[in-house]
Design a protein around this motif. Structure first.
Motif, mmCIF file in Angstrom:
data_model
loop_
_atom_site.group_PDB
_atom_site.id
_atom_site.type_symbol
_atom_site.label_atom_id
_atom_site.label_comp_id
_atom_site.label_asym_id
_atom_site.label_seq_id
_atom_site.Cartn_x
_atom_site.Cartn_y
_atom_site.Cartn_z
ATOM 1 N N GLU A 191 0.842 -1.183 0.000
ATOM 2 C CA GLU A 191 0.000 0.000 0.000
ATOM 3 C C GLU A 191 0.885 1.243 0.000
ATOM 4 O O GLU A 191 0.615 2.213 -0.670
ATOM 5 C CB GLU A 191 -0.848 0.012 1.278
ATOM 6 N N ALA B 135 -1.125 5.946 0.548
ATOM 7 C CA ALA B 135 -1.492 4.533 0.507
ATOM 8 C C ALA B 135 -2.774 4.369 -0.308
ATOM 9 O O ALA B 135 -3.805 4.927 0.006
ATOM 10 C CB ALA B 135 -1.684 4.006 1.924
ATOM 11 N N GLY B 136 -2.642 3.627 -1.400
ATOM 12 C CA GLY B 136 -3.828 3.330 -2.187
ATOM 13 C C GLY B 136 -4.261 4.423 -3.140
ATOM 14 O O GLY B 136 -5.263 4.293 -3.817
ATOM 15 N N ARG B 140 -3.441 1.121 -9.693
ATOM 16 C CA ARG B 140 -2.651 -0.103 -9.642
ATOM 17 C C ARG B 140 -2.195 -0.499 -11.038
ATOM 18 O O ARG B 140 -2.993 -0.460 -11.984
ATOM 19 C CB ARG B 140 -3.491 -1.255 -9.065
#
Ligand code: SF4
Ligand code: SF4
Ligand code: SF4
Ligand code: FES
Lengths: 260, 143
Positions: A191, B135-136, B140
């Motif tokens: 993450e 984060a995130g 992706r």
């Protein structure tokens, strides 16, 4: 060049300068590090491919601290030995170096800035490569683009620890990247790039640009690009050049007045 | 962005900056309440790994506060802190994490006003930068 190498090594033995020589051995089509002694047949000794031999030397010296060892090295191997010596992993006093200059092809392959050791016994010195397109590309990006670029890369990381174990200057007995406290284990893709931030930070005063990590990486992540960017800053900020002077202390352990 | 109340972590050394924080509190100085303090013996105790962990856990900004250079109670602890975070900030920049999210500064035990000012300024900066959504946040990679 192999013939020339064997001649140089023969000379070292004849003059009793060393008791053993660590180099590469060709054995049934495979090349691996080998410790030759005076009586051995040198016809299997080869100088290629590149191999981070410093780590083998360190293992040998831990067992035989007083043996005079000849070591066949390339530019990066010398830098590895110097960084290992700074951290008490090898003793340069008992080492005689046999230096090989890399070819232009080698240098291009590694994008190597210094493809030769200080003293060259075999081969001709070629110019180092000082430009890195990847660095230029990343430097043009803004913060968000950079983050996306790197996360696109790190998404491929499967936390195999290949980079850590292949790195000749990663010598910690307990790597903190294996501690859940700092890097969440069992979680993929990451993450947040803790793993890569920590590893890059640890490389700042010891990465010798040998490319072993990238070669080991099954995901082809351009790790050395990142390490190189930060190493350039260390050079600019502290005038510290990794792998050149065994008496130069890493800037992160010295106080401000001792800088340089 | 005006409603955003950042979550800020401050590492303060026991001898100077924590004492400054204390004094600022006793003096009832007006300062934002976004900061949570972790007391360490010396700023030299703070490794970049601590900051990485904080950012990974979603903290919006991290302050590292020590004694002024020359005043460290362990003589040269803060020399190392300084060098370390100079390098670390560069690294964050190369990775695309805004280095303004971390700040190293000094406050002596008597500098309550300065301490409150650091806290106020830093909170403002982080408010401008917005929440830590590293984060995130990215797309992706599909391959
Ligand atoms: S990193 Fe440089 S010195 Fe080492 S093998 Fe490659 S070209 Fe040669
Ligand atoms: S290039 Fe990679 S393997 Fe070589 S010293 Fe640097 S981090 Fe380690
Ligand atoms: S070698 Fe590559 S895939 Fe393996 S842990 Fe290192 S970066 Fe990740
Ligand atoms: S004791 Fe305050 S910085 Fe070292």
């Amino acid at each position: 060049m192999n013939e020339q190498l064997r001649e140089v090594v023969k000379g070292l033995f004849a003059r009793d300068e060393v008791e053993v020589v660590v180099s590469l051995k060709l054995n049934e089509g495979c090349v691996a590090p080998h410790m030759y002694s005076k009586e051995d047949d040198l016809s299997s000794m080869v100088h290629s491919p590149k191999y981070p031999i410093g780590i083998v030397v360190s293992m040998i010296q831990k067992k035989y601290p007083d043996t005079k060892i000849g070591v066949v090295i390339r530019g990066c191997d010398e830098r590895i030995l110097i960084e290992l010596a700074k951290r008490n992993q090898v003793n340069l006093d008992n080492i005689v170096l046999v230096g090989i200059a890399c070819t232009e092809e080698d240098a291009k392959d590694c994008l190597c800035e210094t493809p030769f050791p200080t003293k060259i016994d075999i081969g001709e010195k070629v110019e180092g490569i000082t430009t890195d397109e990847n660095i230029e590309k990343i430097s043009q990006m803004d913060m968000d683009e950079r983050f996306d670029y790197w996360m696109g890369q790190f998404d491929k990381c499967m936390k195999c620890y290949g980079c850590v174990y292949a790195c000749p200057t990663c010598i910690c007995e307990n790597c903190i990247l294996e501690e859940d406290m700092w890097v969440k284990t069992g979680e993929l893709p990451p993450e947040f790039p803790s793993f890569h931030l920590i590893r890059a930070y640890h490389s700042t005063d010891r990465c010798v640009d040998c490319h072993e990590c990238e070669r080991a990486c099954p995901a082809h992540i351009p790790l050395v690009t990142l390490y190189r960017m930060i190493r350039k800053d260390v050079e600019d900020m502290f005038g510290y050049k990794i792998g050149t002077d065994v008496n130069e202390k890493p800037p992160l352990v010295t106080v401000l007045e001792e800088e340089g | 962005m005006t409603d955003f109340e950042p979550n800020i972590l401050a590492f303060c050394c026991n001898w100077c900056s924590y004492a400054a924080a204390d004094l600022a509190g006793i003096g009832r100085m007006k300062q934002p309440t976004n900061v949570k303090i972790v007391r360490v013996m010396c700023s030299g105790r703070v490794k970049p790994e601590f900051v990485i962990k904080a950012l990974a856990d979603g903290v919006d900004g991290v302050l590292i506060l020590g004694c002024h250079i020359g005043d460290c109670h362990y003589v040269s602890g803060n020399h190392r802190t300084k060098k370390r975070f100079e390098i670390f900030s560069k690294l964050l920049g190369h990775m695309g994490i805004d280095p303004r999210r971390i700040r190293l500064d000094w406050a002596s035990a008597a500098e309550a006003i300065e301490f409150a000012k650091i806290i106020t300024d830093f909170t403002e900066t982080i408010k401008e930068l917005g929440p830590n959504n590293y984060a995130g946040k990215h797309e992706r990679a599909t391959a």
